[in-house]
Enzyme design. Structure first.
Site, PDB file in Angstrom:
ATOM      1  N   ILE A 187     -24.105  42.785  29.344  1.00  0.00           N
ATOM      2  CA  ILE A 187     -24.459  44.010  28.630  1.00  0.00           C
ATOM      3  C   ILE A 187     -24.750  43.651  27.182  1.00  0.00           C
ATOM      4  O   ILE A 187     -24.027  42.844  26.582  1.00  0.00           O
ATOM      5  CB  ILE A 187     -23.309  45.043  28.678  1.00  0.00           C
ATOM      6  CG1 ILE A 187     -22.771  45.210  30.109  1.00  0.00           C
ATOM      7  CG2 ILE A 187     -23.747  46.368  28.083  1.00  0.00           C
ATOM      8  CD1 ILE A 187     -23.755  45.756  31.103  1.00  0.00           C
TER       9      ILE A 187
ATOM     10  N   ALA B  26      -9.927  34.369  32.550  1.00  0.00           N
ATOM     11  CA  ALA B  26      -8.540  34.528  32.975  1.00  0.00           C
ATOM     12  C   ALA B  26      -7.973  35.869  32.519  1.00  0.00           C
ATOM     13  O   ALA B  26      -7.249  36.548  33.265  1.00  0.00           O
ATOM     14  CB  ALA B  26      -7.695  33.381  32.429  1.00  0.00           C
ATOM     15  N   SER B  27      -8.306  36.272  31.308  1.00  0.00           N
ATOM     16  CA  SER B  27      -7.798  37.551  30.800  1.00  0.00           C
ATOM     17  C   SER B  27      -8.347  38.716  31.604  1.00  0.00           C
ATOM     18  O   SER B  27      -7.638  39.679  31.897  1.00  0.00           O
ATOM     19  CB  SER B  27      -8.142  37.716  29.316  1.00  0.00           C
ATOM     20  OG  SER B  27      -9.532  37.948  29.113  1.00  0.00           O
ATOM     21  N   LYS B  28      -9.607  38.626  31.994  1.00  0.00           N
ATOM     22  CA  LYS B  28     -10.216  39.718  32.749  1.00  0.00           C
ATOM     23  C   LYS B  28      -9.744  39.737  34.196  1.00  0.00           C
ATOM     24  O   LYS B  28      -9.632  40.808  34.807  1.00  0.00           O
ATOM     25  CB  LYS B  28     -11.737  39.615  32.662  1.00  0.00           C
ATOM     26  CG  LYS B  28     -12.290  39.818  31.246  1.00  0.00           C
ATOM     27  CD  LYS B  28     -11.864  41.151  30.657  1.00  0.00           C
ATOM     28  CE  LYS B  28     -12.532  41.440  29.318  1.00  0.00           C
ATOM     29  NZ  LYS B  28     -12.174  42.766  28.766  1.00  0.00           N
TER      30      LYS B  28
ATOM     31  N   ASN C  73     -10.753  49.685  26.372  1.00  0.00           N
ATOM     32  CA  ASN C  73     -12.011  48.949  26.395  1.00  0.00           C
ATOM     33  C   ASN C  73     -12.066  47.791  25.405  1.00  0.00           C
ATOM     34  O   ASN C  73     -12.889  46.884  25.562  1.00  0.00           O
ATOM     35  CB  ASN C  73     -13.164  49.932  26.114  1.00  0.00           C
ATOM     36  CG  ASN C  73     -14.451  49.240  25.758  1.00  0.00           C
ATOM     37  OD1 ASN C  73     -15.080  48.618  26.607  1.00  0.00           O
ATOM     38  ND2 ASN C  73     -14.840  49.323  24.489  1.00  0.00           N
TER      39      ASN C  73
ATOM     40  N   SER D 113     -14.271  42.524  33.814  1.00  0.00           N
ATOM     41  CA  SER D 113     -15.556  41.829  33.736  1.00  0.00           C
ATOM     42  C   SER D 113     -15.852  41.185  35.080  1.00  0.00           C
ATOM     43  O   SER D 113     -14.926  40.856  35.842  1.00  0.00           O
ATOM     44  CB  SER D 113     -15.522  40.746  32.646  1.00  0.00           C
ATOM     45  OG  SER D 113     -16.681  39.925  32.704  1.00  0.00           O
TER      46      SER D 113
ATOM     47  N   TYR E 259     -11.303  33.897  28.500  1.00  0.00           N
ATOM     48  CA  TYR E 259     -11.887  35.231  28.703  1.00  0.00           C
ATOM     49  C   TYR E 259     -11.831  35.606  30.182  1.00  0.00           C
ATOM     50  O   TYR E 259     -11.379  36.699  30.548  1.00  0.00           O
ATOM     51  CB  TYR E 259     -13.334  35.243  28.216  1.00  0.00           C
ATOM     52  CG  TYR E 259     -14.047  36.559  28.458  1.00  0.00           C
ATOM     53  CD1 TYR E 259     -13.856  37.638  27.599  1.00  0.00           C
ATOM     54  CD2 TYR E 259     -14.909  36.723  29.538  1.00  0.00           C
ATOM     55  CE1 TYR E 259     -14.500  38.854  27.826  1.00  0.00           C
ATOM     56  CE2 TYR E 259     -15.558  37.924  29.770  1.00  0.00           C
ATOM     57  CZ  TYR E 259     -15.348  38.980  28.906  1.00  0.00           C
ATOM     58  OH  TYR E 259     -15.985  40.176  29.136  1.00  0.00           O
TER      59      TYR E 259
END
Length: 264
Positions: free
Chosen positions: A189, A158-160, A90, A143, A156
């Protein structure tokens, strides 16, 4: 009997937000927990909360994107609890919203190291044990930003997207092993990572507007993501594999956004 009774679970990013909520919930449902976070004081606070509720937990201050650390975390779980039944990878960072012309190589590398390489390392080091024991569940935090544009910054997102591909390809690479790999795609969230968004809206008196773009017209809470992680880690999800499941109030059904031109 709890839904994770007798299970041994590793949770990264457990010092706050989704990771903390998941550690508390997993322990309440019977799991023995290894809680991991870079912030020692924060992860120790999570451990104290779990122990106060009667759960069994060991806290580890470590970087989930460092291979030696991840290997050591898995070994610690085996040494302390005798094995690993579930991993919730996580830990993550957002990187903020930086104009593309100002983004550096180092900026991209750090976000990818934590958000994508971290889950890969967890998978790499836990799957041999899970294959040997004949079962296991790996859950990764992706995400809605990894599904399509306009829900996060470039590196972010691209990483997800990489995390989503990672769970799909790994699920197939583990064909026939009974080791499941899935991802959760949270929407907006309220966590430590999104605190600047919430603080800014509240400072402007716009708290009631937070999350308004999804059909439920509200933001989500860490516990709502933890509930999905619990399901995926449990035997209730025994036929769920290779999936990226949005928990976003319906945001990912459309991804509405306000268009803007570069530099505006």
């Amino acid at each position: 009997m709890g839904r994770l009774e007798g299970k041994r679970a590793i949770i990264t990013g457990a010092g706050s937000g989704i990771g903390r909520a998941s550690a508390v919930l997993f322990a309440r449902e019977g799991a023995k927990i290894i809680a991991v976070d870079r912030m020692e004081e924060a992860v120790d606070e999570t451990a104290a909360m779990v122990r106060e509720a009667g759960g069994e937990i060991s806290s580890v201050a470590a970087d989930a994107g460092d291979e030696d650390a991840v290997k050591g975390i898995v070994e610690h779980c085996v040494s302390k609890f005798g094995g690993v039944d579930a991993v919730y990878a996580n830990a993550g960072v957002s990187g903020g919203l930086v104009p593309i012309e100002e983004q550096t190589l180092e900026y991209w590398q750090e976000i990818l190291r934590i958000n994508l390489i971290g889950p890969f390392l967890a998978i790499k080091h836990v799957t041999p044990l899970m294959i040997k024991q004949g079962h296991g569940s790996i859950v990764c935090t992706a995400s809605v930003a990894g599904l399509r544009a306009n829900a996060g910054g470039l590196p972010y997102s691209a990483s997800k997207a990489g995390v989503i591909s990672l769970v799909q390809t790994t699920a197939n690479a583990l064909y026939g092993t009974n080791v499941r790999v899935n991802a959760i795609c949270p929407g907006l969230i309220e966590t430590g990572m999104t605190k600047p968004i919430f603080d800014g809206a509240r400072a402007r008196g716009k708290e009631d507007k937070i999350g308004q773009l999804n059909p439920l017209a509200r933001y989500g809470h860490p516990e709502e993501i933890a509930n999905m992680a619990l399901f995926l880690a449990s035997d209730e999800a025994s036929y769920v594999n290779g999936q990226a499941i949005p928990v976003c109030g319906g945001l990912s059904s459309t991804h509405p956004f306000a268009a803007s031109r570069p530099g505006t």
